[in-house]
Write a protein that holds these residues in place. Sequence first.
Motif, PDB file in Angstrom:
ATOM      1  N   LEU A   1       0.725  -1.263   0.000  1.00  0.00           N
ATOM      2  CA  LEU A   1       0.000   0.000   0.000  1.00  0.00           C
ATOM      3  C   LEU A   1       0.751   1.308   0.000  1.00  0.00           C
ATOM      4  O   LEU A   1       0.167   2.346  -0.177  1.00  0.00           O
ATOM      5  N   ALA A   2       2.031   1.319   0.247  1.00  0.00           N
ATOM      6  CA  ALA A   2       2.770   2.572   0.199  1.00  0.00           C
ATOM      7  C   ALA A   2       2.119   3.674   1.030  1.00  0.00           C
ATOM      8  O   ALA A   2       1.781   4.743   0.542  1.00  0.00           O
ATOM      9  N   MET A   3       1.895   3.391   2.303  1.00  0.00           N
ATOM     10  CA  MET A   3       1.336   4.408   3.189  1.00  0.00           C
ATOM     11  C   MET A   3       2.161   4.483   4.453  1.00  0.00           C
ATOM     12  O   MET A   3       2.818   3.517   4.835  1.00  0.00           O
ATOM     13  N   VAL A   4       2.117   5.644   5.102  1.00  0.00           N
ATOM     14  CA  VAL A   4       2.825   5.828   6.359  1.00  0.00           C
ATOM     15  C   VAL A   4       1.795   5.794   7.485  1.00  0.00           C
ATOM     16  O   VAL A   4       0.986   6.694   7.608  1.00  0.00           O
ATOM     17  N   PRO A   5       1.788   4.730   8.279  1.00  0.00           N
ATOM     18  CA  PRO A   5       0.710   4.518   9.243  1.00  0.00           C
ATOM     19  C   PRO A   5       0.534   5.650  10.258  1.00  0.00           C
ATOM     20  O   PRO A   5      -0.594   5.954  10.640  1.00  0.00           O
ATOM     21  N   LEU A   6       1.636   6.278  10.698  1.00  0.00           N
ATOM     22  CA  LEU A   6       1.502   7.303  11.743  1.00  0.00           C
ATOM     23  C   LEU A   6       1.014   8.641  11.197  1.00  0.00           C
ATOM     24  O   LEU A   6       0.707   9.548  11.946  1.00  0.00           O
ATOM     25  N   MET A   7       0.960   8.766   9.860  1.00  0.00           N
ATOM     26  CA  MET A   7       0.571  10.059   9.302  1.00  0.00           C
ATOM     27  C   MET A   7      -0.903  10.074   8.922  1.00  0.00           C
ATOM     28  O   MET A   7      -1.511   9.043   8.671  1.00  0.00           O
ATOM     29  N   SER A   8      -1.436  11.299   8.851  1.00  0.00           N
ATOM     30  CA  SER A   8      -2.872  11.438   8.662  1.00  0.00           C
ATOM     31  C   SER A   8      -3.272  11.051   7.231  1.00  0.00           C
ATOM     32  O   SER A   8      -2.445  10.958   6.337  1.00  0.00           O
ATOM     33  N   VAL A   9      -4.577  10.844   7.064  1.00  0.00           N
ATOM     34  CA  VAL A   9      -5.098  10.441   5.761  1.00  0.00           C
ATOM     35  C   VAL A   9      -4.746  11.478   4.706  1.00  0.00           C
ATOM     36  O   VAL A   9      -4.255  11.142   3.634  1.00  0.00           O
ATOM     37  N   TRP A  10      -4.962  12.759   5.022  1.00  0.00           N
ATOM     38  CA  TRP A  10      -4.725  13.758   3.967  1.00  0.00           C
ATOM     39  C   TRP A  10      -3.254  13.870   3.628  1.00  0.00           C
ATOM     40  O   TRP A  10      -2.885  14.083   2.489  1.00  0.00           O
ATOM     41  N   ARG A  11      -2.384  13.703   4.623  1.00  0.00           N
ATOM     42  CA  ARG A  11      -0.953  13.772   4.316  1.00  0.00           C
ATOM     43  C   ARG A  11      -0.539  12.581   3.451  1.00  0.00           C
ATOM     44  O   ARG A  11       0.267  12.711   2.538  1.00  0.00           O
ATOM     45  N   ASN A  12      -1.086  11.418   3.741  1.00  0.00           N
ATOM     46  CA  ASN A  12      -0.794  10.251   2.920  1.00  0.00           C
ATOM     47  C   ASN A  12      -1.354  10.414   1.516  1.00  0.00           C
ATOM     48  O   ASN A  12      -0.742  10.014   0.544  1.00  0.00           O
ATOM     49  N   PHE A  13      -2.544  11.004   1.450  1.00  0.00           N
ATOM     50  CA  PHE A  13      -3.195  11.189   0.156  1.00  0.00           C
ATOM     51  C   PHE A  13      -2.319  12.020  -0.771  1.00  0.00           C
ATOM     52  O   PHE A  13      -2.171  11.718  -1.951  1.00  0.00           O
ATOM     53  N   PHE A  14      -1.705  13.083  -0.220  1.00  0.00           N
ATOM     54  CA  PHE A  14      -0.920  13.984  -1.047  1.00  0.00           C
ATOM     55  C   PHE A  14       0.581  13.722  -0.981  1.00  0.00           C
ATOM     56  O   PHE A  14       1.365  14.497  -1.517  1.00  0.00           O
ATOM     57  N   MET A  15       0.970  12.647  -0.292  1.00  0.00           N
ATOM     58  CA  MET A  15       2.394  12.372  -0.077  1.00  0.00           C
ATOM     59  C   MET A  15       3.221  12.505  -1.355  1.00  0.00           C
ATOM     60  O   MET A  15       2.941  11.859  -2.356  1.00  0.00           O
ATOM     61  N   GLY A  16       4.227  13.354  -1.295  1.00  0.00           N
ATOM     62  CA  GLY A  16       5.111  13.510  -2.445  1.00  0.00           C
ATOM     63  C   GLY A  16       4.629  14.525  -3.464  1.00  0.00           C
ATOM     64  O   GLY A  16       5.375  14.928  -4.336  1.00  0.00           O
ATOM     65  N   ALA A  17       3.364  14.960  -3.344  1.00  0.00           N
ATOM     66  CA  ALA A  17       2.834  15.923  -4.306  1.00  0.00           C
ATOM     67  C   ALA A  17       1.905  16.903  -3.611  1.00  0.00           C
ATOM     68  O   ALA A  17       0.799  17.168  -4.058  1.00  0.00           O
ATOM     69  N   GLU A  18       2.373  17.429  -2.479  1.00  0.00           N
ATOM     70  CA  GLU A  18       1.527  18.297  -1.668  1.00  0.00           C
ATOM     71  C   GLU A  18       1.267  19.625  -2.373  1.00  0.00           C
ATOM     72  O   GLU A  18       2.175  20.200  -2.967  1.00  0.00           O
ATOM     73  N   PRO A  19       0.023  20.105  -2.301  1.00  0.00           N
ATOM     74  CA  PRO A  19      -0.255  21.433  -2.859  1.00  0.00           C
ATOM     75  C   PRO A  19       0.378  22.498  -1.950  1.00  0.00           C
ATOM     76  O   PRO A  19       0.322  22.377  -0.732  1.00  0.00           O
ATOM     77  N   THR A  20       1.003  23.504  -2.550  1.00  0.00           N
ATOM     78  CA  THR A  20       1.695  24.493  -1.715  1.00  0.00           C
ATOM     79  C   THR A  20       1.225  25.909  -2.015  1.00  0.00           C
ATOM     80  O   THR A  20       0.601  26.175  -3.036  1.00  0.00           O
ATOM     81  N   LYS A  21       1.534  26.788  -1.082  1.00  0.00           N
ATOM     82  CA  LYS A  21       1.271  28.221  -1.191  1.00  0.00           C
ATOM     83  C   LYS A  21       2.575  28.956  -0.965  1.00  0.00           C
ATOM     84  O   LYS A  21       3.489  28.419  -0.351  1.00  0.00           O
ATOM     85  N   GLY A  22       2.631  30.205  -1.376  1.00  0.00           N
ATOM     86  CA  GLY A  22       3.792  31.040  -1.077  1.00  0.00           C
ATOM     87  C   GLY A  22       4.932  30.805  -2.041  1.00  0.00           C
ATOM     88  O   GLY A  22       4.879  29.929  -2.903  1.00  0.00           O
ATOM     89  N   VAL A  23       5.999  31.612  -1.868  1.00  0.00           N
ATOM     90  CA  VAL A  23       7.150  31.478  -2.756  1.00  0.00           C
ATOM     91  C   VAL A  23       8.348  30.957  -1.990  1.00  0.00           C
ATOM     92  O   VAL A  23       8.509  31.228  -0.810  1.00  0.00           O
ATOM     93  N   TRP A  24       9.207  30.201  -2.671  1.00  0.00           N
ATOM     94  CA  TRP A  24      10.397  29.654  -2.065  1.00  0.00           C
ATOM     95  C   TRP A  24      11.239  30.791  -1.506  1.00  0.00           C
ATOM     96  O   TRP A  24      11.365  31.811  -2.147  1.00  0.00           O
ATOM     97  N   PRO A  25      11.885  30.677  -0.359  1.00  0.00           N
ATOM     98  CA  PRO A  25      11.917  29.503   0.511  1.00  0.00           C
ATOM     99  C   PRO A  25      10.769  29.438   1.518  1.00  0.00           C
ATOM    100  O   PRO A  25      10.779  28.614   2.402  1.00  0.00           O
ATOM    101  N   PHE A  26       9.807  30.359   1.375  1.00  0.00           N
ATOM    102  CA  PHE A  26       8.698  30.360   2.339  1.00  0.00           C
ATOM    103  C   PHE A  26       7.493  29.692   1.720  1.00  0.00           C
ATOM    104  O   PHE A  26       6.424  30.286   1.616  1.00  0.00           O
ATOM    105  N   ARG A  27       7.681  28.476   1.262  1.00  0.00           N
ATOM    106  CA  ARG A  27       6.585  27.785   0.617  1.00  0.00           C
ATOM    107  C   ARG A  27       6.054  26.749   1.596  1.00  0.00           C
ATOM    108  O   ARG A  27       6.810  25.969   2.154  1.00  0.00           O
TER     109      ARG A  27
END
Lengths: 257, 656
Positions: free
Chosen positions: A88-114
């Motif tokens: 399943l490629a999931m991290v058990p201790l992390m929340s559903v939404w974090r697992n859902f977006f793992m590796g491709a999280e939607p972000t806000k702001g500009v680097w380095p404050f993203r």
Amino acid sequence: MSSLIELENVGKRYGNIIALSGVTTSVEAGEVTCVLGDNGAGKSTFIKILAGVHQHDEGEVRLEGSPVKFNSPRESLSSGIATVYQDLAMVPLMSVWRNFFMGAEPTKGVWPFRWIDEGEAKRIAKQELAKMGIDIRDTEQPVGTLSGGERQSVAIARAVYFGAKVLILDEPTSALGVKQSGVVLKYIIAARDRGLGVIFITHNPHHAYPVGDRFMILNRGKSLGNFAKSELPRDELVKMMAGGAELDQLTHELENA
Amino acid sequence: MTANDAGETIVSGDDVNNGLSFTEEGMDDIEEVVPAAEASGDERLAYQGLGQRLLLRPEIVGVLFAVFLYLFFWGATRPFGNAGGLATVLDVSATLGIMAVAVGALMIGGEFDLSAGAMTGAMGIIIILLVKETGELGGAGLNYWIALPLSLVIALGIGWLNANMVERTALPSFIVTLATFFVLRGLKLAGSKITVDQIQVGRADEGAGFEFWRKIMGSVWIRGDHPWESRDLVYTVATTIGGVLLAGAVCLFAFRRREKLNPAGVPVLLAGLVGIGVGAWLTHSLDGSDWIPMVVIAVSGVVAAFGLGLWRLAPLSALAPKLPTGVLAPLAGSLALCGAAIGSALAFDADNEEDLFFPVTEQGLRGLLFIVFAALAAGLATMAVSRARATSPGTRALATMVVGLTIFGMALFVQSQSESPKFRTQLFAILSLAALAALVWSVMVSRFEARSAPDRDADRTARIVAGLGLAAVLIGVAVRVLFSVEAEIAAEDPSRLAKFSIRVVWFVGFTLLMSWVLRSTKFGSWTYAVGGNKQAARQIGVPAARVKTQLFMLVAFAAWLVGMLLAFRLNTIQAGTGNFEEFEYIIAAVVGGTLLTGGYGSAQGAATGALLMAMAQQGISFAGWNTDWRFFFLGIILLVAVYANGAVRRRAEAIR
């Protein structure tokens, strides 16, 4: 219009071991192709070729008509093939939404404050899971507290959301109870109805038959044939799966023992 | 037997295994298994109150432990609780904390770095060697503008090397970095002997640009040099505002929102707030132990809380007070223990400082017994109130009221007994405030309905209010400890000598930054992911090797920072500086709730752990105990904290 994926006489050797040979099948958008086989039949090799973990050395794999060879899982993924592995490629201790977006999280702001757009991520996760008919209590819940079927469904919803054209499911029902298996089969149908081509790998013909449009049976690395549902009655599938003549032999031996 | 029969055999076999074989018709039954998505499903989650939610935070054990230790040493030693003691504790915790936060992040990512401690000293030596000019092989004679970035590059290189060795060899990082530790240890000793022929490298101040960089890395704020006459006024105003905001936030968290706001509550709330303001002003201008401001504050506090409730909170319909033995017994026990505490305080001689038995004097034993009895009483009181909570609002109000009055009684006793201003005014003020809080709380629970369902909007408002309140309190306390008044300087009060090092600013800044990074950035999320399940993280597209490399380099950066802070402060670095401290970083991180196996923890937790260890260390020396016991206590703290953290985490996972 060519098929999403076509395999023609695909084979794979590990040294002198022929793991897979002469495999021919196809996956259409909005259809479920079931790959059946007992342990050691070559199912894993089949998946790994499509997922880019291994490369085939015979035959041809065509993606929407053009021949391809995936050199890494990332290549396969970026071509729109999402593989949901058994573990399943999931991290058990992390929340559903974090697992859902793992590796491709939607972000806000500009680097380095993203930073991760948490509200948006939770909203999308909840909405996408709902679209698949998956009812999660709270997207903040750690994945470790979900049941096996729920985890499977999150993994499927994740693959669907990230634009998969082809969804490969590796034995999704094998570790599940009856009701849970039913739930997962529902999600397979839901993914199919959203226009994905699904490759459903299983050793259970009773799970495969109700959802499958096309069946390919593997035995000892060889394809026993590639059938449309109309060509193959249920009993025939069960019998082929069980190994036909071999099983006759076994039954005979057991009865005389 | 025909082939068909054989097939049938298998079907029935499968039926035994799976209980059911799916048919097209079977699929329809499954429809019911999946409820409609519209039913958002939150009704399946039991509501968790504020206290319960706080108890599930990973750093809660560290925070409670730190509060306990602070109170303990505050009672047992003289310097704790004044600016000088605080400055020392913060100073010790800063370098430890910077490292603990970085090492904690690495541990969340599932790795260890045993070379971190030795690296701090190595960086200090490197920077000095880079800027030193004297001696034959004495140094490179660079200026700081070149030497600082250069040493940072060296540090990051070591971190990168650590990460790569771990990745390439696939050995446990424990072993690989143990090797790095020994290499660094040898290099430090041999290197300093070769270059300066000593086991220490000194004179950081020989480099050009030292003065400029010392302001940033090594400056010290001496309290007595900064008199500010309005200090106490600012302190009183800020802490009062902060306290009121915090109390308001707790009410918003704990009670149900009114369906429709009632504007009639606003003037009442405002009147109460004005009253509190007047009371605070009276406290400030009169003697701290005067009773008039206390009465004003108590009455206004009740009025303000009631006003807030009238405005925003849902009124309560039924009180139903009753007193079951389950509540009565612990309540009575609590009162009896308070009596025992008072009795023990009266029975022993407060002025006898002779050793009764090691390590306690009669005076110490008196204090110890008092604290133990009072703590037990507090425990029973908590039990009574929590049982009353389950009974009825009326009972809850009653129990809270009794507890409040008891606390106030204890406050009066403490005031009447002690001569030292610490207990006479400070402890009295704290206990009175606690009693006031209980009083207000008892009024609130008897008038308004406790929240029993989640309310995200109310939570958000309450969180903002609580954040502002906390900030106000911290500003107030900071002003109080950072500034002096002319009177203190004239009276040669020892606290005027308190030295606050700039490293505390680095510590706080680094902790806040890392807390944000771990919580809210991709890198943070990926850190938890690679620590929680590296295989899965990699499969799904998290660049696991890169994340780990960055984590090792983060630790190296922290070690560089600490090395600079040490060099600018001490001017001389011993070859052994930092050796074996890596275990203290790990202990601090673990005490603060970081899981040894990775995937769980927080930056603020690790920082709390560091603060706690600094308190233990300084508390022992302030108390005049043999400091050899320090490691003994660290061991005990570690053991207790790990156990408690495990219990909290198991609960958190079970409940969620």
